[in-house]
Design an enzyme around this catalytic site. Sequence first.
Site, PDB file in Angstrom:
ATOM      1  N   THR A 135       0.796  -1.226   0.000  1.00 55.32           N
ATOM      2  CA  THR A 135       0.000   0.000   0.000  1.00 55.32           C
ATOM      3  C   THR A 135       0.831   1.281   0.000  1.00 55.32           C
ATOM      4  O   THR A 135       0.281   2.368   0.182  1.00 55.32           O
ATOM      5  CB  THR A 135      -0.907   0.007   1.242  1.00 55.32           C
ATOM      6  OG1 THR A 135      -0.080  -0.107   2.424  1.00 55.32           O
ATOM      7  CG2 THR A 135      -1.880  -1.153   1.214  1.00 55.32           C
ATOM      8  N   GLU A 136       2.131   1.166  -0.219  1.00 55.66           N
ATOM      9  CA  GLU A 136       3.004   2.331  -0.053  1.00 55.66           C
ATOM     10  C   GLU A 136       2.594   3.527  -0.908  1.00 55.66           C
ATOM     11  O   GLU A 136       2.680   4.682  -0.457  1.00 55.66           O
ATOM     12  CB  GLU A 136       4.459   1.937  -0.374  1.00 55.66           C
ATOM     13  CG  GLU A 136       5.119   1.081   0.689  1.00 55.66           C
ATOM     14  CD  GLU A 136       4.798  -0.400   0.577  1.00 55.66           C
ATOM     15  OE1 GLU A 136       5.372  -1.203   1.332  1.00 55.66           O
ATOM     16  OE2 GLU A 136       3.961  -0.765  -0.294  1.00 55.66           O
ATOM     17  N   VAL A 137       2.161   3.299  -2.155  1.00 59.56           N
ATOM     18  CA  VAL A 137       1.844   4.436  -3.030  1.00 59.56           C
ATOM     19  C   VAL A 137       0.650   5.232  -2.531  1.00 59.56           C
ATOM     20  O   VAL A 137       0.491   6.403  -2.889  1.00 59.56           O
ATOM     21  CB  VAL A 137       1.619   3.985  -4.494  1.00 59.56           C
ATOM     22  CG1 VAL A 137       2.908   3.471  -5.107  1.00 59.56           C
ATOM     23  CG2 VAL A 137       0.503   2.949  -4.603  1.00 59.56           C
TER      24      VAL A 137
END
Length: 262
Positions: A135-137
Amino acid sequence: MSTSLTKHIASNGVATLTLNRPERHNAFDDVLIVELTEALQALADNPAARVVVLTATGKSFSAGADLGWMKRMASYGEAENLADARKLAQLMHVLDTLPKPTVAAVQGPAYGGGVGLIACCDMVFAAPEAMLALTEVKLGLIPAVISPYVVRKIGSSHARRYFLSAERFTPDTALRIGLVHEIAPQDEVGPLAHSWAAQLLNNGPASMQAAKQLVAEVAGRPVCSELNEHCAQRIARQRVSPEGQEGLTAFLEKRPPNWVTQ
């Protein structure tokens, strides 16, 4: 003394490392990263530990980065962030190259760095409840430190999708793309991982280490005379090694090799 990581080595040589921050969904912070790295390094050097099982308490396997840790990182400059990122990179490298088999028991969700831990393990067993996501983006970030291990496991096509979409995906999808090896009911995941860990004790410790290194050496390389020669030299050395000689002799004499405890 911190209890964010518990350690146990059974008499049969199976070592268990348990992420123990259930109230934080076993999220990483700088303390847990150092603790886990040091624990893995200690197991690498400990002859009493022959196989390592990585597991977790609570509902989640690991939610990735801890919120408080992220808040601190947000106030860091680039140099401080680099130093911080290098510690996480070291953890992933130590786990990935551990000279002993590693088995992950994933009983619940794993996000971000938690997926990185899974990608670094040799065998991965997951429960149906173990949803996964990169989920980093969504936070304006990228899964940089874990990317070599995740991309190697799932391939660039799947990595492009899940790195960019940040969508959650099921253990069934993780199984299909190569991140997970087997799915079992939640209450059976831990016992299944330990059962496989016990089975691995039947195999030569040095040969498993060499086999793990062999995969890293040949993966992605074109088959050529140089690679063929390298592999020929590898098996020749293994055959004349003490463990190779013991294994072959035991097979011919129809007895267990000396690394198998009765």
